[in-house]
Enzyme design. Sequence first.
Site, mmCIF file in Angstrom:
data_model
loop_
_atom_site.group_PDB
_atom_site.id
_atom_site.type_symbol
_atom_site.label_atom_id
_atom_site.label_comp_id
_atom_site.label_asym_id
_atom_site.label_seq_id
_atom_site.Cartn_x
_atom_site.Cartn_y
_atom_site.Cartn_z
ATOM 1 N N TYR A 1 12.437 -33.088 22.938
ATOM 2 C CA TYR A 1 12.964 -31.866 23.550
ATOM 3 C C TYR A 1 13.774 -32.259 24.796
ATOM 4 C CZ TYR A 1 13.220 -27.380 25.870
ATOM 5 O OH TYR A 1 13.678 -26.252 26.499
ATOM 6 N N LYS B 1 7.602 -20.152 22.064
ATOM 7 C CA LYS B 1 8.091 -20.314 20.692
ATOM 8 C C LYS B 1 7.134 -19.653 19.698
ATOM 9 C CE LYS B 1 11.009 -22.667 23.109
ATOM 10 N NZ LYS B 1 11.002 -24.103 23.261
ATOM 11 N N ARG C 1 -4.811 -17.290 40.931
ATOM 12 C CA ARG C 1 -4.200 -18.593 40.632
ATOM 13 C C ARG C 1 -5.249 -19.490 39.991
ATOM 14 N NH1 ARG C 1 -4.215 -22.216 44.355
ATOM 15 N NH2 ARG C 1 -3.417 -20.921 46.024
ATOM 16 N N ASP D 1 3.142 -32.874 21.871
ATOM 17 C CA ASP D 1 3.806 -31.582 21.995
ATOM 18 C C ASP D 1 3.762 -30.940 20.605
ATOM 19 O OD1 ASP D 1 5.611 -29.461 22.083
ATOM 20 O OD2 ASP D 1 6.971 -30.469 23.476
HETATM 21 C C1 LIG Z 1 11.034 -25.044 24.343
HETATM 22 C C2 LIG Z 1 10.295 -26.310 24.275
HETATM 23 C C3 LIG Z 1 9.711 -26.865 25.425
HETATM 24 C C4 LIG Z 1 9.854 -26.218 26.798
HETATM 25 O O1 LIG Z 1 9.198 -24.995 26.872
HETATM 26 P P1 LIG Z 1 9.665 -23.748 27.796
HETATM 27 O O2 LIG Z 1 8.669 -22.701 27.468
HETATM 28 O O3 LIG Z 1 11.069 -23.413 27.405
HETATM 29 O O4 LIG Z 1 9.591 -24.223 29.209
HETATM 30 C C5 LIG Z 1 8.994 -28.027 25.283
HETATM 31 N N1 LIG Z 1 8.857 -28.647 24.083
HETATM 32 C C6 LIG Z 1 9.434 -28.148 22.970
HETATM 33 C C7 LIG Z 1 9.265 -28.867 21.684
HETATM 34 C C8 LIG Z 1 10.162 -26.969 23.027
HETATM 35 O O5 LIG Z 1 10.731 -26.490 21.921
#
Ligand SMILES: *Cc1c(COP(=O)(O)O)cnc(C)c1O
Length: 382
Positions: free
Chosen positions: A98, A195, A46, A170
């Site tokens: 998001y 992604k 962890r 982000d």
């Molecule tokens: C998908 C996404 C998230 C969340 O991520 P997960 O891996 O699905 O928990 C946060 N910000 C953006 C811009 C995203 O496209």
Amino acid sequence: MNMETLIAQAGTKRDPSTGSISTPIYQNATFEHPELGASTGYDYSRTGNPTRTALEECVAKLEGGHKGFAFSSGMAAITSILFLFKPGDHIVFSDDLYGGTYRIAEEIFRRYGLEATYVDTSDIEATENAIRKNTRALFIETPTNPLMKITDLHAMNLLAKKYGLLTIVDNTFMTPYLQQPILLGADIVLHSASKYLGGHNDVIAGIVVTANEKLSEQIGKLQNGAGAILGPQDSWLVLRGLKTLAVRMERQQENALKIASWLKEQDQVKKVYYPGLPDHPQHEICKRQARGFGAMISFEVQSKESAAKLLKSVSLISFAESLGGVESLITYPTTQTHADIPQSIREERGINDRLLRLSVGIESSVDLIEDLKTALKEEVLT
Ligand SMILES: *Cc1c(COP(=O)(O)O)cnc(C)c1O
């Protein structure tokens, strides 16, 4: 070293004992100590695991940051960042955000006294007006999801400095290959590595990169304390996907520009949102602060019915949530990614029931356009 080289060499040659090119998967929970007071640097997975470390160090380098932290999802990464704040603190978020980030801020962190305001961060004055005495951070998505608005990161960082705020970006849509917010002054960058970083629609993961030692200590404590870490198998999968990020991004954005330009010419398409189009309102800002325009396109068709028919008619492109992988996906933000945002707020922001969001993959752009052309045509005939 150039970005393409760093990316291709993600996690290589980390095990001198075997000369392994690829990072081994340390499927291991605990580590033996040589003696009292001595450690190999690893105690318990962890707190740290060598496969995860390989990924964390790689992404930190790509973002030009101090340290990287891998989490079990993008939302786990965002949750850990929001734990930096205390009751009574206030955060200004990009309004076209998001859906999951909006949901956690409203439904979870608000209960713990963390206040949130949502503004159009592409409007510098509106952002400054949203700052209060208890504001602690700006939380920015650029481009935004799903309307592809671009926020001027340099201007936001100046604003943050002026009021003593943290800038959190982000960077999921752009990736460090196209945009490095820390080099423009941001304090924290995060990713849903599910992604583009992973890139193959086969793993859920999150990344945080910090700009300085103080933040690294704080995030490290939260990662170890709350424990939403990325396991060794998934860390390896992200590293494996990451190696082709540069070539994927190039191909995906080349396809995206062709598709966005084609969509613009279609009578059945009312609006196209893509920062790479010269008439996008923040095209120039995007050009200045990023090496490209990414591969996410949103577009509006004539009616809710036309959107439904298109989603049913596409055959090569999959009607599925998520984005950033080699396979093209199309989503319907109203009921999928943004369902938790109240309808009135959604409508006001332009996320209406005619809007579709396309994540362009690495397939042939000819085939992708053919798929869309057929789907749009069927819509007219029926
Ligand atoms: C998908 C996404 C998230 C969340 O991520 P997960 O891996 O699905 O928990 C946060 N910000 C953006 C811009 C995203 O496209």
